[in-house]
Motif scaffolding. Structure first.
Motif, mmCIF file in Angstrom:
data_model
loop_
_atom_site.group_PDB
_atom_site.id
_atom_site.type_symbol
_atom_site.label_atom_id
_atom_site.label_comp_id
_atom_site.label_asym_id
_atom_site.label_seq_id
_atom_site.Cartn_x
_atom_site.Cartn_y
_atom_site.Cartn_z
ATOM 1 N N UNK A 10 1.615 -0.127 -1.858
ATOM 2 C CA UNK A 10 2.646 -0.495 -0.892
ATOM 3 C C UNK A 10 2.310 -1.750 -0.120
ATOM 4 N N UNK A 11 3.026 -1.933 0.984
ATOM 5 C CA UNK A 11 2.913 -3.152 1.771
ATOM 6 C C UNK A 11 1.572 -3.267 2.480
ATOM 7 N N UNK A 12 1.075 -4.481 2.568
ATOM 8 C CA UNK A 12 -0.141 -4.750 3.316
ATOM 9 C C UNK A 12 -1.424 -4.433 2.588
ATOM 10 N N UNK A 13 -1.347 -3.852 1.389
ATOM 11 C CA UNK A 13 -2.552 -3.473 0.650
ATOM 12 C C UNK A 13 -3.088 -4.685 -0.101
ATOM 13 N N UNK A 14 -4.396 -4.866 -0.025
ATOM 14 C CA UNK A 14 -5.046 -5.925 -0.774
ATOM 15 C C UNK A 14 -6.145 -5.294 -1.645
ATOM 16 N N UNK A 15 -7.062 -6.067 -2.148
ATOM 17 C CA UNK A 15 -7.995 -5.584 -3.175
ATOM 18 C C UNK A 15 -8.807 -4.384 -2.701
ATOM 19 N N UNK A 16 -9.345 -4.429 -1.501
ATOM 20 C CA UNK A 16 -10.181 -3.319 -1.030
ATOM 21 C C UNK A 16 -9.372 -2.031 -0.935
ATOM 22 N N UNK A 17 -8.178 -2.126 -0.354
ATOM 23 C CA UNK A 17 -7.348 -0.935 -0.216
ATOM 24 C C UNK A 17 -6.897 -0.392 -1.561
ATOM 25 N N UNK A 18 -6.559 -1.294 -2.479
ATOM 26 C CA UNK A 18 -6.155 -0.873 -3.819
ATOM 27 C C UNK A 18 -7.305 -0.161 -4.526
ATOM 28 N N UNK A 19 -8.492 -0.754 -4.477
ATOM 29 C CA UNK A 19 -9.647 -0.143 -5.143
ATOM 30 C C UNK A 19 -9.967 1.231 -4.554
ATOM 31 N N UNK A 20 -9.870 1.358 -3.240
ATOM 32 C CA UNK A 20 -10.181 2.643 -2.618
ATOM 33 C C UNK A 20 -9.188 3.711 -3.049
ATOM 34 N N UNK A 21 -7.888 3.369 -3.079
ATOM 35 C CA UNK A 21 -6.888 4.352 -3.483
ATOM 36 C C UNK A 21 -7.052 4.719 -4.953
ATOM 37 N N UNK A 22 -7.362 3.764 -5.797
ATOM 38 C CA UNK A 22 -7.600 4.064 -7.210
ATOM 39 C C UNK A 22 -8.775 5.024 -7.369
ATOM 40 N N UNK A 23 -9.816 4.814 -6.584
ATOM 41 C CA UNK A 23 -10.971 5.717 -6.646
ATOM 42 C C UNK A 23 -10.582 7.120 -6.192
ATOM 43 N N UNK A 24 -9.753 7.210 -5.139
ATOM 44 C CA UNK A 24 -9.309 8.511 -4.669
ATOM 45 C C UNK A 24 -8.453 9.214 -5.728
ATOM 46 N N UNK A 295 5.818 0.359 -2.705
ATOM 47 C CA UNK A 295 5.681 0.510 -4.154
ATOM 48 C C UNK A 295 6.690 1.497 -4.711
ATOM 49 N N UNK A 296 7.020 2.538 -3.931
ATOM 50 C CA UNK A 296 8.041 3.490 -4.351
ATOM 51 C C UNK A 296 9.421 2.865 -4.355
ATOM 52 N N UNK A 297 9.713 2.044 -3.354
ATOM 53 C CA UNK A 297 10.997 1.337 -3.315
ATOM 54 C C UNK A 297 11.116 0.435 -4.543
ATOM 55 N N UNK A 298 10.048 -0.268 -4.864
ATOM 56 C CA UNK A 298 10.061 -1.146 -6.032
ATOM 57 C C UNK A 298 10.390 -0.366 -7.304
ATOM 58 N N UNK A 299 9.783 0.805 -7.447
ATOM 59 C CA UNK A 299 10.002 1.568 -8.673
ATOM 60 C C UNK A 299 11.412 2.135 -8.731
ATOM 61 N N UNK A 300 11.951 2.565 -7.592
ATOM 62 C CA UNK A 300 13.336 3.042 -7.581
ATOM 63 C C UNK A 300 14.277 1.902 -7.950
ATOM 64 N N UNK A 301 14.044 0.712 -7.410
ATOM 65 C CA UNK A 301 14.848 -0.459 -7.775
ATOM 66 C C UNK A 301 14.710 -0.779 -9.265
ATOM 67 N N UNK A 320 5.548 8.343 -3.007
ATOM 68 C CA UNK A 320 4.704 8.897 -1.939
ATOM 69 C C UNK A 320 5.018 8.142 -0.653
ATOM 70 N N UNK A 321 5.410 8.873 0.402
ATOM 71 C CA UNK A 321 5.737 8.203 1.659
ATOM 72 C C UNK A 321 6.795 7.143 1.456
ATOM 73 N N UNK A 322 7.889 7.515 0.794
ATOM 74 C CA UNK A 322 8.873 6.526 0.359
ATOM 75 C C UNK A 322 10.030 6.385 1.337
ATOM 76 N N UNK A 323 10.504 5.144 1.477
ATOM 77 C CA UNK A 323 11.688 4.866 2.282
ATOM 78 C C UNK A 323 12.931 4.675 1.424
#
Length: 411
Positions: A10-24, A295-301, A320-323
């Motif tokens: 989603x918004x505001x995520x960069x490499x560190x945040x992306x890597x952490x979520x992928x690991x989770x 990211x959820x908005x993007x996929x719905x679009x 997840x947590x979608x608007x």
């Protein structure tokens, strides 16, 4: 055919945040599903990347130099009323924490009215005596109702008992602010509407004084309660002033900036996601997409817009947590229009949508599309943490991974 979970951040995520979520994701689904987990990290190269210096150029000077501003200048009055408009009884709560005045001697004496009963009587008198016109464009009836409401609040009596004197200056002023705050809350409806007391601090102060004037003459200068409230307000104001710059930096770039960029120039991001899905399909992989927030908005679009090559080869959509549901109600989605017939196959299904009542940016999807709810499932996650942390807490909840595993599409 191998299965792949494709994560879209989603918004505001960069490499560190992306890597952490992928690991989770990998850790959470380990042992539950025999799948590959991949992602599209669009933020670093397609999201907003503006340095602090560029943002400072457009911030008001006071916000860029917050560490040089004293508490009075950055809005003690504004901070105090921000708190009172959230909790009108805040000052009375603070007053009630004071040990009862004069200890046991504060008990009622023959012929002397106890402070709590005297205060209730005075507020009742205010409710009877208040009349139009009042400062700040507030109507007398809208003051009368909060006064009658206040009489029923136990905190009114306990605050008066703590003060020991119902005509204590601090106490009477606090009671007047309670009444005014409660009245103003009732006016907070459509943005820009309501009386001037909501928007003009001096008008609001005059309204408070007009309520104070309906009480008998107060005693003393008043310091014990007001000094505590002023200290609280100064702390809140300092927090607002010194943290607002950091908040704006983090919020505008990249957080809010990513959203604005996507709404104006999102085709490059969608193209990268689409190319990734097609590439996985060409590798004979069955794709389930998981989009968080934007990211959820993007996929719905993406899954509801037409393609010359036919529908995107996606087996299931997880948001997840979608608007996206609320954007549909705002008529703000790219393809699906609120008052028009939905395109064939829209909204995309099967669709699993995760929400959390503590996540103020999550919404339910199944009720957003009347008549086509079949195939759309909302699932609640109870993180028990507050917003904004709740917006990212899904990825640390065992129930989140259990639900994904049990609802994974059959081969």
């Amino acid at each position: 055919m191998a299965d792949t979970l494709l994560f879209i951040h989603g918004t505001g995520v960069r490499k560190d945040g992306f890597d952490q979520t992928m690991a989770l994701l990998r850790r959470g689904l380990e042992g539950k599903l025999q799948i590959e987990i991949e992602g599209v990290c669009w933020g670093p190269h397609l999201g907003v990347n503006v340095d602090d210096r560029a943002i400072e150029q457009v911030l008001p000077i006071a916000l860029t130099k917050a560490d040089e501003i004293g508490p009075e200048e950055i809005g003690v009055r504004a901070a105090l009323w921000a708190e009172l408009l959230r909790d009108p009884l805040l000052e009375l709560r603070m007053a009630s924490m004071r040990p009862p005045a004069q200890g046991v001697q504060n008990a009622a004496l023959p012929g002397v009215q106890a402070p709590d009963m005297a205060m209730i009587d005075m507020v009742s008198t205010v409710a009877r005596r208040v009349s139009d016109p009042l400062p700040g464009e507030v109507k007398a009836q809208d003051i009368r109702e909060p006064a009658l409401w206040l009489i029923k609040q136990p905190l009114l009596g306990s605050a008066a008992s703590a003060a020991g004197d119902p005509l204590d200056t601090d106490l009477v002023n606090a009671v007047a602010r309670v009444i005014v705050a409660k009245a103003l809350i009732g006016y907070r409806n459509e943005i820009g509407t309501g009386p001037s007391a909501l928007y003009v601090a001096d008008d609001r102060d005059r309204l408070v004084q007009s309520i104070v004037d309906l009480f008998p003459k107060t005693k003393g200068l008043g310091t014990w309660l007001w000094s505590g409230m002023k200290a609280l307000a100064e702390g809140v104001a300092t927090h607002y002033g010194r943290d607002r710059r950091t908040g704006l930096m983090n919020g505008v770039s990249p957080g809010v900036g990513d959203i604005l960029l996507y709404e104006r120039r999102g085709d490059d991001i969608l193209a990268e996601i689409e190319n990734k899905i097609v590439a996985l399909h060409e590798q004979k992989k069955r794709v389930v997409v998981l989009g968080h927030s934007l990211g959820g908005i993007m996929m719905v679009d993406l899954l509801t817009r037409s393609r010359q090559a036919g529908p995107l080869p996606v087996t299931k959509l997880i948001t997840v947590g979608s608007q996206a549901p609320v954007l549909f109600k705002f008529d703000a989605l790219g393809t699906m229009r609120l008052k028009e017939a939905l395109p064939a196959g829209a909204p995309y299904r099967p669709w699993l949508n995760f929400f959390d009542r503590n996540d103020f940016l999550s919404f339910c999807a199944s009720r957003a599309f009347p008549g086509v709810a079949a195939g759309i499932e909302d699932f609640e996650i109870e993180s028990n943490v507050s917003f904004p942390e709740a917006h990212s807490a899904y990825f640390r909840q065992p129930a989140f991974y259990s639900k994904i595993a049990e609802s994974w599409p059959a081969p």
